[in-house]
Write an enzyme that holds these catalytic residues in place. Sequence first.
Site, PDB file in Angstrom:
ATOM      1  N   ASP A   1       0.821  -1.225   0.000  1.00 17.23           N
ATOM      2  CA  ASP A   1       0.000   0.000   0.000  1.00 17.23           C
ATOM      3  C   ASP A   1       0.855   1.276   0.000  1.00 17.23           C
ATOM      4  OD1 ASP A   1      -2.051  -1.763   0.109  1.00 17.23           O
ATOM      5  OD2 ASP A   1      -2.797  -1.185   2.080  1.00 17.23           O
TER       6      ASP A   1
ATOM      7  N   ASP B   1      -0.323  -4.563  -3.785  1.00 11.92           N
ATOM      8  CA  ASP B   1      -1.329  -3.502  -3.968  1.00 11.92           C
ATOM      9  C   ASP B   1      -0.709  -2.120  -3.749  1.00 11.92           C
ATOM     10  OD1 ASP B   1      -3.097  -5.630  -4.223  1.00 11.92           O
ATOM     11  OD2 ASP B   1      -3.803  -5.501  -2.163  1.00 11.92           O
TER      12      ASP B   1
END
Length: 343
Positions: A177, A200
């Site tokens: 992230d 991600d």
Amino acid sequence: MFIFLGVSKINFKIIIFLNKMKVSFYIVFLVSILFKSLSPVYANNVLNKITVALDGSGDYKSIQEAITACGAFPADQKTIFIKNGIYKEKVLIDSFHSNISLVGESTEKTIITYDNYAGQAGIGTFTSYTLKVLGNNIKIENLTIENSSGRVGQAVALHVEGDYFIANNCKVLGNQDTLYAAGENSRQYYTDCLIEGTTDFIFGSATAIFSKCNIHSKANSYITAANTAKETQFGYVFFKCTLTADPNIDKVYLGRPWREFANVAFINCFLGKHIRSEGWHNWDKPEREKTAFFAEYGNYGPGSETGKRVKWFQLLSKSKLKEFTVKNIFKVQNQWLLDSANL
């Protein structure tokens, strides 16, 4: 001086005192008018450019102090020049801060770093940021933004929700992230940037263009996790980017849908050998294959072969490609069609 006949010495002294007071009043009045007329000039020459330096040679030692000094909703563009140094601070550009540019002396040596991560006391994914941008018309240039917490889970380096955001020649470093590019009405433009991470590491709901960026994977995982709004035509668009990876990394997906209607496109990008032949993942939710828009066009490199891609990805046609212009991507898309009669 006024002279009155038939007045006592005491009254005469009072009259002299009062006249001196009048003169003083007029002097103060004229000075205040002069200062007021010059203050915009002073603001333009000094306050619109602020220098931050750790050694005290600038206007402020911390970036947050400089941002606060810009005031709320400044009409003029404010430039905060940040001298080389490692600034360990958690920086917030709030919604009432706009028209601000953060410009580093050099990308390699002007570093903003912090080490929060989800799971620390009082910290979640969306409060783990190093730099958070909620204001509009913000630009960052020649900076490294880093979350230095390591591989400890979700830990955001750069969190952006403001509209008209630009990042130029920056490094955004982290692991899971790394970049939260969010906000359903947020338009963001990243050019000539390095963005790295593990899982991600580019995620959120913004409409964002990545132009000529280096997207670097540090683990066998996923690059993007978009949760584009249903009403939004474009999500993340990568133009002429280079996708690279650490040694021995060879199983990376271009993306997976964080929510329904995830929207991601890679156009004319170099895809390294670490990109999996399937290209995309459904987050183990087959129903999202029906709503996700995962597209490619004109990519090259060992990871660009589309013969074994998942069946539900989109290979853009030349006619569809014409829609992918900066002007079209960043046009105002969502409208609030409020029926007041039903309120």
